[in-house]
Design an enzyme around this catalytic site. Structure first.
Site, mmCIF file in Angstrom:
data_model
loop_
_atom_site.group_PDB
_atom_site.id
_atom_site.type_symbol
_atom_site.label_atom_id
_atom_site.label_comp_id
_atom_site.label_asym_id
_atom_site.label_seq_id
_atom_site.Cartn_x
_atom_site.Cartn_y
_atom_site.Cartn_z
ATOM 1 N N GLY A 151 63.800 67.538 -63.295
ATOM 2 C CA GLY A 151 64.357 67.892 -61.995
ATOM 3 C C GLY A 151 63.286 68.401 -61.044
ATOM 4 O O GLY A 151 63.235 68.022 -59.858
ATOM 5 N N TYR A 152 62.406 69.253 -61.553
ATOM 6 C CA TYR A 152 61.318 69.813 -60.734
ATOM 7 C C TYR A 152 60.349 68.717 -60.300
ATOM 8 O O TYR A 152 59.989 68.613 -59.116
ATOM 9 C CB TYR A 152 60.592 70.883 -61.531
ATOM 10 C CG TYR A 152 59.393 71.481 -60.848
ATOM 11 C CD1 TYR A 152 59.529 72.282 -59.713
ATOM 12 C CD2 TYR A 152 58.114 71.244 -61.348
ATOM 13 C CE1 TYR A 152 58.425 72.840 -59.093
ATOM 14 C CE2 TYR A 152 56.997 71.803 -60.735
ATOM 15 C CZ TYR A 152 57.156 72.597 -59.606
ATOM 16 O OH TYR A 152 56.058 73.152 -58.992
#
Length: 244
Positions: A151-152
């Protein structure tokens, strides 16, 4: 080169942002130390620069809110007459596997890391003086493909894309646009929740066998904002000790 020039350091009270603010002040730039939450850390950075003979001020704003960031840039224009460098270190990192990530957490990262970078980049594109520089922040994780960072890394992939495209869109403006992509760096954001054993293992992954420091990253930023970096444009500069 940097005398009377003005740098806006977004997220200037954080680990890397603090080092960047102090490094650019050492080059003779007036520094705006931006903060989004608590004022005290940003004011401490500004006060330390002023105590050393430099010029600095702390200013607030939510990076994802264009009205608040426009107000910040307006204040900088009024106080200093222009902006020569914008360094966007603001970001949040929430780690879990893609399968298990809460979409609210993903949205929080997207709001700061993607929307926030877009808002700041848009304002920088409109406000930077000729000879200026915009530096956004990516991460070496975009190349490492580490589990739990999906996600990051997705948000930082978006940062790289908009940064490289904006560099081409500013043709004829004499403004450079680049991204710095740190590797593991000894900041509170990185160290929090990690065991000493894990930290040592991560540090050992780099050929230089240590973690980066905020000052290491600040040197990369100083290069890109200084005279030696004027021919570097539309690039992602990996500052990671060779880890990727």
């Amino acid at each position: 080169m940097n005398q009377n020039r003005v740098a806006v350091v977004i997220g200037g009270s954080g680990g890397i942002g603090r080092a960047v603010a102090r490094r650019l002040a050492a080059d003779g730039m007036a520094v705006v130390v931006h903060y989004a939450g608590r004022a005290a850390p940003a004011e401490e950075v500004a006060a330390s620069i002023t105590a050393g003979g430099g010029t600095a001020v702390a200013l607030p704003g939510d990076v994802a809110e264009p009205e608040e960031m426009t107000r910040l840039f307006d204040t900088v224009q009024e106080r200093f007459g222009g902006v020569d460098a914008v360094i966007n270190t603001a970001g949040i990192m929430l780690l879990t596997s893609i399968a298990e990530m809460d979409l609210d957490d993903f949205d929080r990262m997207h709001r700061v890391n993607v929307r926030g970078t877009f808002v700041v980049s848009q304002l920088a594109a409109r406000r930077l003086c000729a000879g200026g520089a915009l530096i956004n922040f990516s991460t070496s994780v975009t190349r490492l493909q580490q589990p739990t960072y999906g996600g990051y890394a997705a948000t930082k992939g978006a940062v790289e894309a908009m940064t490289l495209i904006l560099a081409r869109e500013l043709r004829g403006r004499d403004v450079t646009v680049n991204a710095v992509a740190p590797g593991p760096t000894a900041t509170p954001l990185f160290l929090d929740g990690k065991s000493e054993e894990l930290i040592a293992r991560i540090a050992g992954a780099a050929p230089l066998e240590r973690l980066g420091t905020p000052e290491d990253i600040a040197e990369a930023v100083a290069f890109l904002t200084g005279p030696g970096g004027r021919w570097v444009n539309g690039q992602v500069l990996f500052s990671n000790g060779g880890i990727a």
